[in-house]
Scaffold this motif. Structure first.
Motif, short mmCIF file in Angstrom:
data_model
loop_
_atom_site.label_atom_id
_atom_site.label_comp_id
_atom_site.label_asym_id
_atom_site.label_seq_id
_atom_site.Cartn_x
_atom_site.Cartn_y
_atom_site.Cartn_z
N TRP A 65 0.82 -1.22 0.00
CA TRP A 65 0.00 0.00 0.00
C TRP A 65 0.85 1.26 0.00
O TRP A 65 0.34 2.36 0.23
N ILE A 66 2.13 1.16 -0.29
CA ILE A 66 3.03 2.31 -0.24
C ILE A 66 2.58 3.44 -1.17
O ILE A 66 2.81 4.61 -0.88
N SER A 67 1.89 3.12 -2.24
CA SER A 67 1.42 4.16 -3.16
C SER A 67 0.41 5.10 -2.51
O SER A 67 0.18 6.21 -2.98
N TYR A 68 -0.20 4.67 -1.40
CA TYR A 68 -1.17 5.50 -0.70
C TYR A 68 -0.53 6.70 0.00
O TYR A 68 -1.22 7.67 0.30
N VAL A 69 0.76 6.67 0.22
CA VAL A 69 1.45 7.83 0.81
C VAL A 69 1.33 9.01 -0.16
O VAL A 69 0.88 10.09 0.20
N ALA A 70 1.71 8.80 -1.41
CA ALA A 70 1.61 9.85 -2.42
C ALA A 70 0.16 10.17 -2.76
O ALA A 70 -0.19 11.34 -2.98
N LEU A 71 -0.70 9.15 -2.78
CA LEU A 71 -2.11 9.37 -3.09
C LEU A 71 -2.76 10.29 -2.05
O LEU A 71 -3.50 11.21 -2.41
N ASN A 72 -2.48 10.08 -0.76
CA ASN A 72 -3.03 10.94 0.28
C ASN A 72 -2.56 12.38 0.09
O ASN A 72 -3.36 13.31 0.15
#
Length: 93
Positions: A65-72
């Motif tokens: 779920w690391i992509s959620y850091v940039a998505l947030n």
């Protein structure tokens, strides 16, 4: 550091986390919530309030779920601010 809303929130949007946030750093997308990383003070108040366990510290989020850091960070800038409790999405977990 900041907290991040991840995949388990998608399709739910429980807002229990929103009402306990002392810095009001939550934003509402179409199908999930987001945390603005510049506003989050890393207090962790929101973590135990999330019934689907979707909130993680940005440096402790599961690798898948690391992509959620940039998505947030991106979506918090584009989404409406939310500060009050709302009903979760229909059919949410």
């Amino acid at each position: 550091m900041a907290h991040v809303v991840a995949e388990p929130c998608r399709g739910c949007k429980h807002t229990d986390c929103v009402v306990v946030c002392p810095t009001e750093c939550f934003y509402e997308g179409d199908d999930m919530l987001f945390i603005h990383p510049n506003d989050c003070i890393d207090c962790g108040c929101c973590v135990p309030e999330c019934p689907v366990k979707a909130i993680y510290q940005d440096n402790d989020i599961p690798a898948h779920w690391i992509s959620y850091v940039a998505l947030n960070a991106d979506m918090a800038r584009k989404s409406p601010h939310i500060t009050e409790k709302k009903s979760p999405m229909t059919g949410s977990k």
